[in-house]
Design a protein around this motif. Structure first.
Motif, PDB file in Angstrom:
ATOM      1  N   GLY A   1       0.782  -1.229   0.000  1.00  0.00           N
ATOM      2  CA  GLY A   1       0.000   0.000   0.000  1.00  0.00           C
ATOM      3  C   GLY A   1       0.816   1.282   0.000  1.00  0.00           C
ATOM      4  N   LYS A   2       2.127   1.182   0.042  1.00  0.00           N
ATOM      5  CA  LYS A   2       2.984   2.371   0.081  1.00  0.00           C
ATOM      6  C   LYS A   2       3.624   2.586  -1.298  1.00  0.00           C
ATOM      7  CE  LYS A   2       2.886   2.398   4.684  1.00  0.00           C
ATOM      8  NZ  LYS A   2       2.803   3.381   5.670  1.00  0.00           N
ATOM      9  N   PRO A   3       3.669   3.824  -1.769  1.00  0.00           N
ATOM     10  CA  PRO A   3       4.290   4.083  -3.077  1.00  0.00           C
ATOM     11  C   PRO A   3       5.815   4.065  -2.977  1.00  0.00           C
ATOM     12  CG  PRO A   3       3.507   6.120  -2.126  1.00  0.00           C
ATOM     13  CD  PRO A   3       3.062   5.019  -1.199  1.00  0.00           C
ATOM     14  N   ILE A   4       6.455   3.499  -3.993  1.00  0.00           N
ATOM     15  CA  ILE A   4       7.918   3.509  -4.067  1.00  0.00           C
ATOM     16  C   ILE A   4       8.340   3.821  -5.496  1.00  0.00           C
ATOM     17  CG2 ILE A   4       8.301   1.893  -2.167  1.00  0.00           C
ATOM     18  CD1 ILE A   4       8.894  -0.245  -4.282  1.00  0.00           C
ATOM     19  N   THR A   5       9.544   4.362  -5.638  1.00  0.00           N
ATOM     20  CA  THR A   5      10.145   4.629  -6.935  1.00  0.00           C
ATOM     21  C   THR A   5      11.358   3.728  -7.064  1.00  0.00           C
ATOM     22  OG1 THR A   5       9.439   6.929  -6.777  1.00  0.00           O
ATOM     23  CG2 THR A   5      11.113   6.420  -8.404  1.00  0.00           C
TER      24      THR A   5
ATOM     25  N   GLN B   1      11.585   5.529  -1.129  1.00  0.00           N
ATOM     26  CA  GLN B   1      10.250   5.555  -0.557  1.00  0.00           C
ATOM     27  C   GLN B   1       9.501   6.783  -1.049  1.00  0.00           C
ATOM     28  OE1 GLN B   1      10.912   5.490   3.649  1.00  0.00           O
ATOM     29  NE2 GLN B   1      11.593   3.380   3.666  1.00  0.00           N
ATOM     30  N   GLY B   2       8.335   6.560  -1.656  1.00  0.00           N
ATOM     31  CA  GLY B   2       7.517   7.660  -2.155  1.00  0.00           C
ATOM     32  C   GLY B   2       7.584   7.765  -3.666  1.00  0.00           C
ATOM     33  N   ASP B   3       6.692   8.586  -4.233  1.00  0.00           N
ATOM     34  CA  ASP B   3       6.629   8.791  -5.678  1.00  0.00           C
ATOM     35  C   ASP B   3       7.373  10.082  -6.016  1.00  0.00           C
ATOM     36  OD1 ASP B   3       6.063   8.790  -8.330  1.00  0.00           O
ATOM     37  OD2 ASP B   3       3.939   9.262  -8.123  1.00  0.00           O
ATOM     38  N   TYR B   4       8.642   9.961  -6.335  1.00  0.00           N
ATOM     39  CA  TYR B   4       9.488  11.111  -6.653  1.00  0.00           C
ATOM     40  C   TYR B   4      10.060  10.993  -8.063  1.00  0.00           C
ATOM     41  CZ  TYR B   4       9.351  12.159  -1.686  1.00  0.00           C
ATOM     42  OH  TYR B   4       8.930  12.469  -0.420  1.00  0.00           O
ATOM     43  N   ARG B   5       9.296  10.382  -8.975  1.00  0.00           N
ATOM     44  CA  ARG B   5       9.820  10.133 -10.318  1.00  0.00           C
ATOM     45  C   ARG B   5      10.261  11.411 -11.016  1.00  0.00           C
ATOM     46  NH1 ARG B   5       5.033   6.741 -12.708  1.00  0.00           N
ATOM     47  NH2 ARG B   5       3.979   8.117 -11.253  1.00  0.00           N
TER      48      ARG B   5
END
Length: 107
Positions: free
Chosen positions: A43-47, A84-88
């Motif tokens: 459930g956690k966004p990753i890049t 960790q997170g959506d930093y694209r």
């Protein structure tokens, strides 16, 4: 009286030499573009950054630099950088600035 003046008083015959600044340049070997993927795990966004062909140590340094710049957590596993997170967008801009070819994958 600052330190330079004090040193001139102690050593009047000494001539000051300017040291040239040597910039540390990282050599990044890359044939194909780095893939910038987005996933959700638990459930956690990753890049995920994948597809680097150069030295593993250079990729680890890049991972540390990305994590430090974005102030986020992440890891380096199996020749992939996981952030960790959506930093694209931010990561792709950073890599393009460094001269990498980057390809966005997924979404």
């Amino acid at each position: 009286m600052d330190l330079k003046d004090q040193l001139k008083n102690l050593f009047p015959d000494h001539k000051e030499t300017l040291e040239p600044k040597v910039e540390k340049s990282n050599v990044w070997l890359q044939n194909e573009p780095i893939l910038c993927k987005y996933e959700k795990r638990k459930g956690k966004p990753i890049t995920i950054l994948d597809g680097y062909n150069g030295a593993t140590q250079d990729f680890k340094i890049l991972a540390k630099e990305i994590k430090k710049t974005l102030s986020v957590g992440g890891s380096f596993k199996d020749d992939k950088i996981i952030i960790q997170g959506d930093y694209r967008d931010k990561i792709m801009a950073m890599l393009k600035e460094k001269g990498f070819k980057v390809k966005r994958v997924g979404g």
